[in-house]
Design a protein around this motif. Sequence first.
Motif, PDB file in Angstrom:
ATOM      1  N   ASN A   1       0.622  -1.235   0.049  1.00 57.30           N
ATOM      2  CA  ASN A   1      -0.049  -0.100   0.140  1.00 57.30           C
ATOM      3  C   ASN A   1       0.891   1.237   0.067  1.00 57.30           C
TER       4      ASN A   1
ATOM      5  N   PRO B   1       3.184   4.329  -1.099  1.00 59.47           N
ATOM      6  CA  PRO B   1       3.292   5.237  -2.508  1.00 59.47           C
ATOM      7  C   PRO B   1       4.191   4.829  -3.310  1.00 59.47           C
TER       8      PRO B   1
ATOM      9  N   ARG C   1       6.242   2.307 -10.591  1.00 59.82           N
ATOM     10  CA  ARG C   1       4.959   1.237 -11.081  1.00 59.82           C
ATOM     11  C   ARG C   1       5.547   0.642 -12.339  1.00 59.82           C
TER      12      ARG C   1
ATOM     13  N   ASN D   1       0.627  -4.116  -5.425  1.00 60.36           N
ATOM     14  CA  ASN D   1       0.630  -2.381  -5.273  1.00 60.36           C
ATOM     15  C   ASN D   1       0.836  -1.881  -6.795  1.00 60.36           C
TER      16      ASN D   1
ATOM     17  N   ARG E   1      -2.245   0.464  -8.316  1.00 67.64           N
ATOM     18  CA  ARG E   1      -2.142   1.632  -8.939  1.00 67.64           C
ATOM     19  C   ARG E   1      -1.848   2.064 -10.421  1.00 67.64           C
TER      20      ARG E   1
ATOM     21  N   LYS F   1      -5.531   3.653  -2.664  1.00 64.61           N
ATOM     22  CA  LYS F   1      -4.906   4.162  -3.935  1.00 64.61           C
ATOM     23  C   LYS F   1      -5.602   5.159  -4.724  1.00 64.61           C
TER      24      LYS F   1
ATOM     25  N   ARG G   1      -8.032   4.641  -6.321  1.00 65.26           N
ATOM     26  CA  ARG G   1      -8.628   3.904  -7.673  1.00 65.26           C
ATOM     27  C   ARG G   1     -10.015   3.970  -7.716  1.00 65.26           C
TER      28      ARG G   1
ATOM     29  N   HIS H   1     -10.227   7.129  -1.201  1.00 65.40           N
ATOM     30  CA  HIS H   1      -9.098   7.288  -0.265  1.00 65.40           C
ATOM     31  C   HIS H   1      -9.452   7.910   1.226  1.00 65.40           C
TER      32      HIS H   1
END
Length: 461
Positions: free
Chosen positions: A215, A217, A223, A344, A348, A372, A374, A428
């Motif tokens: 989780n 950042p 990514r 993760n 993301r 995240k 989303r 979030h």
Amino acid sequence: MQKVEVVPRSLEDLAGQLTPEQAERLRTAAARARQVLAGRVVWSVSSTATGGGVAEMLHAMLGYVAGAGVQTGWLVLAADQDFFRITKRLHNAIHGIPDGAWTAFQHEYYERVLRRNVPELLRHVGPDDIVLLHDPQPAGLVGPLRDAGVLVVWRSHIGRDVPNEASAAGWEFLRPYLEPADGFVFSRRQYAPPWVPADRLWVIPPSIDPLSAKNRPLSADERLSILLGAGLLAGGRPVGSARVQGAPPPPPDLPLVVQVSRWDRLKDMAGVMLGFAQLPASVRDAHLMLAGPAVEEVSDDPEGAAVLAECLHTWRGLPAGVRERVHLASLPMHDPQLNAIMVNALQRHAAVVVQKSLVEGFGLTVAEAMWKARPVVASAVGGIQDQIVDGRDGLLVPDPYDLPEFAAAVARELGDPVLARRLGHAAHVRVRDHFLGDRHLGQYAELFETLLNRRSSRPAG
């Protein structure tokens, strides 16, 4: 029985993710817990230390308990595949999936495996300690622990909103083992069978760790690097750490719909594919990835390989234009941090995260995606309903079997970037306010204090 190392985690790091009011409540609860639980160890007993949401949550939550200055320990059952086949049947039964009658042999085998664990369990646990047993696998340890004078709480992470014949039979299997427990914890009140006494029932939804590898950042470059290196997106030089079946890995520049879950029929991954096939032409550049664990690396779920095979069979039956945009990814489990960072990055990277479960105890993958920011499309079942307010924090599909409605909700989020951003931002905030460890830890501290007070007020003898 195996003892799992609990690595302390900083409460102040967690507090840094909270509002000032939440952070202060967390510090106050931690101070109270240190006082109430001084001289005691709070033990958790589960079926495995890896491979599922319960194990993942325990790594985080017990770490914060230790970081708060409370003594804590974690033990994992020693069991074989026959035992896990029985407990998988129990898991399915409590979710309402019929699978025949329970036999005396199954009871006897369940008891025999747990009896073998008792001596090692009592070698670790003292009479002043508290033991939290997680799910059906260790439920049969309630009696031996109570006989040893230990305070015992059973924590169910599963359940069904509306009981049926199968769920009633599953609860009747467990009832004689569970009834002596000092306390029962469920994720939703509706999950508790009617024989659980109201004064021993607590409702404590689970939570996610915002600072875990799953989780924390990640920048856009991180990514992309992770997904290319894992072979989950096309164009990189993968090291072979993930296995993608179905269509080859998708390109990184097209929208990706993602569902992350175990290979479990209750997660309805086959239904996700069939629903995805009904997306309108306006969003047919999107790809779908179903991501689950490498089945050979999950010890307590003997059905995983069969479900993955069923999903591949469904994929082969998809229309050619859809089949080339659907990918089934098996993520490695031998390294939990590697698995977590892949999940993760996938969540993301996703344009939309879905969770089309047929039934769901809670659905931590929903909270993870919401954290995240989303946009999420999910079934309105079980604990998912407690996480998402439809139209505010995500989109809910009232009937998980309604494939056109599922497809329409996914298409709505894919085709409306403003809506997707609004839902993601609200999601979030929703998780920050309700589904992080501050609330979770505070509720357990209150539970343990209540049970200890009850014990101290009982007449001697």
